[in-house]
Every structure is written in C-alpha cells, then in structure tokens.
Design an enzyme around this catalytic site. Sequence first.
Site, PDB file in Angstrom:
ATOM      1  N   HIS A  49       3.915   3.362  74.960  1.00  0.00           N
ATOM      2  CA  HIS A  49       3.359   2.011  75.185  1.00  0.00           C
ATOM      3  C   HIS A  49       4.368   0.909  74.857  1.00  0.00           C
ATOM      4  O   HIS A  49       4.660   0.073  75.728  1.00  0.00           O
ATOM      5  CB  HIS A  49       2.070   1.837  74.377  1.00  0.00           C
ATOM      6  CG  HIS A  49       1.580   0.420  74.335  1.00  0.00           C
ATOM      7  ND1 HIS A  49       1.180  -0.263  75.458  1.00  0.00           N
ATOM      8  CD2 HIS A  49       1.458  -0.458  73.289  1.00  0.00           C
ATOM      9  CE1 HIS A  49       0.811  -1.491  75.118  1.00  0.00           C
ATOM     10  NE2 HIS A  49       0.979  -1.624  73.806  1.00  0.00           N
ATOM     11  N   HIS A  73       6.305  -4.223  68.252  1.00  0.00           N
ATOM     12  CA  HIS A  73       5.188  -5.157  68.083  1.00  0.00           C
ATOM     13  C   HIS A  73       3.957  -4.541  67.433  1.00  0.00           C
ATOM     14  O   HIS A  73       3.134  -5.261  66.851  1.00  0.00           O
ATOM     15  CB  HIS A  73       4.810  -5.778  69.437  1.00  0.00           C
ATOM     16  CG  HIS A  73       4.062  -4.883  70.364  1.00  0.00           C
ATOM     17  ND1 HIS A  73       4.686  -3.997  71.223  1.00  0.00           N
ATOM     18  CD2 HIS A  73       2.735  -4.723  70.573  1.00  0.00           C
ATOM     19  CE1 HIS A  73       3.758  -3.358  71.924  1.00  0.00           C
ATOM     20  NE2 HIS A  73       2.578  -3.771  71.556  1.00  0.00           N
ATOM     21  N   GLU A  77       1.014  -3.640  62.526  1.00  0.00           N
ATOM     22  CA  GLU A  77      -0.442  -3.556  62.660  1.00  0.00           C
ATOM     23  C   GLU A  77      -0.950  -2.118  62.503  1.00  0.00           C
ATOM     24  O   GLU A  77      -1.992  -1.893  61.881  1.00  0.00           O
ATOM     25  CB  GLU A  77      -0.858  -4.105  64.032  1.00  0.00           C
ATOM     26  CG  GLU A  77      -2.356  -4.106  64.286  1.00  0.00           C
ATOM     27  CD  GLU A  77      -3.086  -5.213  63.532  1.00  0.00           C
ATOM     28  OE1 GLU A  77      -4.319  -5.196  63.543  1.00  0.00           O
ATOM     29  OE2 GLU A  77      -2.416  -6.075  62.922  1.00  0.00           O
ATOM     30  N   ASP A  78      -0.208  -1.150  63.044  1.00  0.00           N
ATOM     31  CA  ASP A  78      -0.740   0.212  63.153  1.00  0.00           C
ATOM     32  C   ASP A  78      -0.045   1.246  62.279  1.00  0.00           C
ATOM     33  O   ASP A  78      -0.444   2.420  62.287  1.00  0.00           O
ATOM     34  CB  ASP A  78      -0.659   0.687  64.608  1.00  0.00           C
ATOM     35  CG  ASP A  78      -1.514  -0.167  65.535  1.00  0.00           C
ATOM     36  OD1 ASP A  78      -2.463  -0.801  65.051  1.00  0.00           O
ATOM     37  OD2 ASP A  78      -1.220  -0.210  66.745  1.00  0.00           O
ATOM     38  N   ASP A 140       2.187  -6.755  76.791  1.00  0.00           N
ATOM     39  CA  ASP A 140       1.377  -5.768  76.075  1.00  0.00           C
ATOM     40  C   ASP A 140       0.010  -5.612  76.740  1.00  0.00           C
ATOM     41  O   ASP A 140      -0.467  -4.501  76.993  1.00  0.00           O
ATOM     42  CB  ASP A 140       1.222  -6.227  74.621  1.00  0.00           C
ATOM     43  CG  ASP A 140       0.225  -5.383  73.846  1.00  0.00           C
ATOM     44  OD1 ASP A 140       0.388  -4.158  73.817  1.00  0.00           O
ATOM     45  OD2 ASP A 140      -0.719  -5.958  73.276  1.00  0.00           O
ATOM     46  N   ASP A 262      -9.400 -17.133 106.069  1.00  0.00           N
ATOM     47  CA  ASP A 262      -8.031 -17.204 105.549  1.00  0.00           C
ATOM     48  C   ASP A 262      -7.825 -16.174 104.444  1.00  0.00           C
ATOM     49  O   ASP A 262      -7.844 -16.491 103.266  1.00  0.00           O
ATOM     50  CB  ASP A 262      -7.705 -18.614 105.044  1.00  0.00           C
ATOM     51  CG  ASP A 262      -8.750 -19.117 104.052  1.00  0.00           C
ATOM     52  OD1 ASP A 262      -9.827 -18.506 103.975  1.00  0.00           O
ATOM     53  OD2 ASP A 262      -8.476 -20.101 103.363  1.00  0.00           O
TER      54      ASP A 262
END
Length: 729
Positions: A49, A73, A77-78, A140, A262
């Site tokens: 990812h 990134h 956080e993880d 992301d 259109d």
Amino acid sequence: MVSPGADLAATVAAYDPRADRALIEAAYDFAAAAHAKQTRENGDPYITHPLAVARILAGYRLDTASILTALLHDTVEDTSVTLAELERRFGADVARLVDGVTKLGRIELQSEHTKQAENFRKLVLAMSEDIRVLLVKLADRLHNMRTLHFVEKPEKRRRVARETSDIYAPLAERIGMDAIKTELEVRAFREIEPDAYQTIVARLAFLRGQGADLIEEIRADMLRVLAADGVEHAEVSGREKSPVSIWLKMKEKKVEFEQLSDIMAFRVLVPDKATCYAALGSVHSHYRVVPGRFKDYISTPKKNGYQSLHTGVTVPARRNAKIEVQIRTPEMHEVADFGVAAHWIYKQGDTAAKDRRRYPWVKDLLEILDNTGNEAQSFMENTKLALHQDQVFCFTPKGELIALPRGATPVDFAYQVHSAVGDACVGAKINGQIKPLRQPLDNGDQVEIITARGGTPNPAWERFVVTGKARARIRRVVLAKQRAETQETGRGAIARAFRQEGIEATSERVERAAKLLKQGGVEELYLTVGAGHISARDVVYAAEPELRGPPRATDTLALTRARGKPGQTVSVPPRRIGDAADGISGLVAGMPVAFAGCCHPIPGDRIVGIVATGKGVTIHRAECATLTQFASTPERFLDVDWDQAAAPNGQHVARLALVATEEGPALSGITIAIGKHGARLSRLKVKHRASDFVEVEVDVEVTDTRHLSNVVAALRACPGVEEVERAKG
C-alpha cells in the site's frame, strides 16, 4: 532482481536527478520492516500500500520528501515507530509531513451525535501548513478506493465511499487535481449507487457498440476544420464523460439517460493563448453553438488556477450530436490534470521565484502561511476550506465537532449543543473574539456561547436562525412567554372590570363566566380577554347577569368586531374554531380564523398565525413573503399547526406559478393533468406573455400537500411546461 525500493528510487531520479536514491531505498526498507507482520484485506503484505501511494505521487513528479512521506505515512499510526525516530532517520521535514498525514487519517464521518475530532481545525491546519500533506493523503485515499472491493463488510465500503465523495473528491477539485477527483468520484459512485452505475456503464457500452468510431470521426472532422482556418499544431482528443458526471446531469435536468445529448467531451490543445481564441472562432464558425454553454476561464481563471475555454456545439456527424469542447494550451492542460502538483515544486533560487510569478495564487497561499505561523485564529481568518457546499463544521471550546447548515449563526450553534444553552444565550465568541449573534459561521470556527442565568430567547432571533431546531424552540418559548403575558393582561382587565362594578372577581364568579362564555377554563378565559376577543365587561355580565344594563359604548367595538363596520365588505369571512373546515390547533376557542389569500396554506404546510385585534387570526404559510411586514411586531405571531385528527378531507386552494414555452399545448395539458389527479382548477390567469414563454398562475383545489405534490409532478411532465412552483405570497 531489482528491489521495489530501488525501482521507485530510479523512477524518482528519472525526473529529479537531485533525488537521494539511497534515502528512498532506506525508507522503503524501514517501512517494510515496520509493517512486516501486517497484511491488506486481500492478503498482500501491507508494504504494497505505501509503495503504491509513493508510485502515484511519483507519477505527479513530486519531490523526495513527498515520496518518503508516502512510504512512511502509516508507520506512526499503525506500528510502534515514533515521530522522533522518523525525524532522527529521515529529517524533521519528513517527520512533520508524516504527522500531518496521520492527523488527517484520524478524521472520520461519524453519526450526527458522535462527531468528534482531535479537532477539525487541526485537520485544516495540517493540510494547509504544507500542501504536500494533502497530496499524500489524496494518493493514499485513491489507492484505498482502488482496492475497496477487497473489503468484506458492505457497510464499511459504503462509509469509506461516502467519506471519499463528501471530503476527498471536493478537496482534490479545490486544488485542481482533476484526474484524481474524477477517479475518486467514479469509484465512490460505483459503491454508493451500484445500480445507477451499472445502468449508465451498460448504456455507454451499448452506444459505443453502435458507433464505435464516432469519437474518432468527430475528432478527425474537428482537426480538418481547424487546419482549414489556419490553426496550426492543434491536438484534438475525445472521451466519454464519466458515469458520475452523467448521473449528476440526469439528476440536475430530471431526465433519463436517453434524453441526454452531451455525453462526449473533446479537448483541443494549441501552442499559445492567442491560438486558443482562434481555435474557438473556428469551432464556432463551423458548428452550431449551444446557447449558454460558453465559459472563458482563461481571462478569468478558477480559484484553483484552472484555465481553459469551454463551449458546447452540435456536430453534424451522426444524429447531430451535442458535444462539449475545451480549448487550452499544454501548460494549462498540465495544471488542469495535475493541479497544485504541476507547480508546487520545492525549489531554490530563481526557479522558485519564476514559479511564483507564473502562479500568483501560490504566492498568496505561501504568504498567508508565512505570516500566520502557528496562530490558528489568524490562519482561520485568512484561509477557509469549504468541504461541503451546504454545511459548516464548527467546534465547542472542548473540541466537540458540531455540523450545521451553511449560513448558521451562533444561536443555531447554541441550540445544537443543548436547548437550555440556546435559551440562555446572550452572546458568543468566535475564534476568541466577541461577534454578533447573527454572524454566519465558517468551517473550522471555534464557538463559545456566553449564557446568563434566567435568559430567554429574543423573538428577533427567529428572523436569522436557519436550523429548524432553533426556530421551533425560539417560537415555542417566545409564544409561551407571550401567552403568559396575554393571560396576565386578561386577568388584570377582568379584575378591574369587577372592581368598577363594586364587586370582587372571585374564582367562583370567573369560573361561572368561563363556562357560560364557552371557554375551556379560567386560564383560557384570561387569554381570550387579554387578546381582545372578549371584553372584560362581558365576563362581568356573564358572571352577574343582573348587572347588565342598556348597551354600553364599550360594547360597540365588540359588535364591530363581530359584524363588521356598516358598508364594509369582508372578502374572506372569518370562521370560528370548531367549524369542521378549520382543523387548526393552537387557537383559543371562539377565536375567528381566516386563511390568507396571499399564500394559500393547505394541510401539511408549515403555518403561522397572525393576530389582529378585533379581527381574529389569519393563517399564513411559514414561507409567505407577507410575514416580513409583521417583523417589527413579533407579539402578533401565534404558534399554530394543522390538527390532522380534526381536519376533514375537504378541498383547500393552493396557488401555483408556472412558466411554459408553448402556451397552447401547455394550457391544455395543465387542465387535463389537474383533472386526472383528482384536483379541481378554480382559477387560471396569464401573468405575462412573451414571444418565447408565458407565465401562468393557477389556483387548484387539493386535500393536502401530498395531493398537491402529485399534481405538481404531473404538471412538470406536461409538454411545454418548464417550471412549476408554489406561489409564496
């Protein structure tokens, strides 16, 4: 075999020779180790990812710091990685960017009553402090949307898709990244409206099969036209519009897919600005122009820097197809596709100065950021981000997120927090500064409500609040206060009338009078007398009939109220509550009531009563423009509603305003449509007649708003009818 990190580093070095390839490879290895035990929903290693996010950004030729941020990134956080560790290994700039992306990731659309954020102001600051934070977050989100089908839970897929549609696609559009915006919209649309998406895709595939070379045929003809007029070095490309743009067009025009004309767009690239206008002249001289479709975004660029000429024309190829044409230079096209990434390049020296001269809005943003520093309030005053066209997000001093309609005021905010806070509100601070209570709120405002013990709503608030909750509470409290004051006035008047007769207003006498005057009780009698609908002397005579002598002068007014002045014509006869035709709750028994002829309220409408001494109550629609005449006398407003249990299924007159392009067929269709839906046409008037349209006003007799809605829908489907709406008075 070349490692993924080395391959990414080579890609970046191909467009930026100064890139630190070793640092990019080191960041990849670091992230791979941090995420080693994690996998994606499809079972792939998690590192796939951040690597995909970095490749998306490399496609936009972003700098090394952005690529490093993309790779790292999710580590804070993880995983157990800290910002301090990132700063030590990859520098303060990368650590700051990763921190900004992490904060953005913590914002989620939650249920209405649990919307919390570490706070939304930090989200806006994180995005605007360095635009690269937003670029990484958009990449992301784009990769997450590309892999959304691997998420098992349908409710989670819909939540992510809705969040993408509501927040991230508008953000991409705001900074001019059209390609990302379009892909986010389409992928979110496919999840939110799967049936509509499949239908439109199937229809596009069918049309493509019928005319596989139609786009190429139009493209070749346009190149021929441009060459014939001496427009050199032009490039023309064509495409179908995206499913989501087609869906929005269908909803906007209220038409089916087959009625759209259109669904194709063509882009013309020419060398310079002057040739853009030459190409426009060539297109307009060879093809029939569609009125109202020309827009010049070159002389007046959009706020995000977008420049192009837009027009709509009808081409003769196959069924006279209507197409959209965009004309621009290659530089303009780069900005249109890449947006801020096309020129937000972190350079030094003369090149940076040159970029800022070419894109002055970048200079403006940089100056705001330079001058603001860490002062959140100053930043919020200078840069506002509209995530929603119809909503604003504000904060309590404790950081709770409050969502309100656009145009909401501190009073709306106070009532959204709690009804008691709204009732006691006497002032407000917005971002630390005292502001008027009618001040519209903006995204990111921090609002502190100032309250006073025993405070009550001001009737004037109802004229500027926008939320139904605030308006209903203000009206209820104000009317309760007015009711109490009116009752006290009636109580005092009755007591004085008894004293004038030399007797005491005992509870037995007052109760006897209330019963004889057919009032609901003593309190209701006080209210009726205070409102002027029964005189205090009538109460005395009802309690003690022997005191009644010859008619007094004071009775003349009551007679005038009941019968009208001599020679006066009453256009709408008042009806007393209790009549079967009324069905209005909130009125005092015996109070005359009439329906306003300016706005024609019917059951189901929000209604307001206007009290006129001696004339009873006139019922208006809450949206009636006539109500502004009573703004200075809020005490005349009465809180009323339809009593659905008491109201019969009778006929009520509603007035409609229509605009039609073909008078004959339209008028014929109007009468037929009204009759077919069980309504009756009681009046039709041509208000204005022109060469190409006619304005008509009709009165129809219906049972309620639901019945009227069916009639309006039928009228809108009539041939020649362009607009139908309720007359507002």
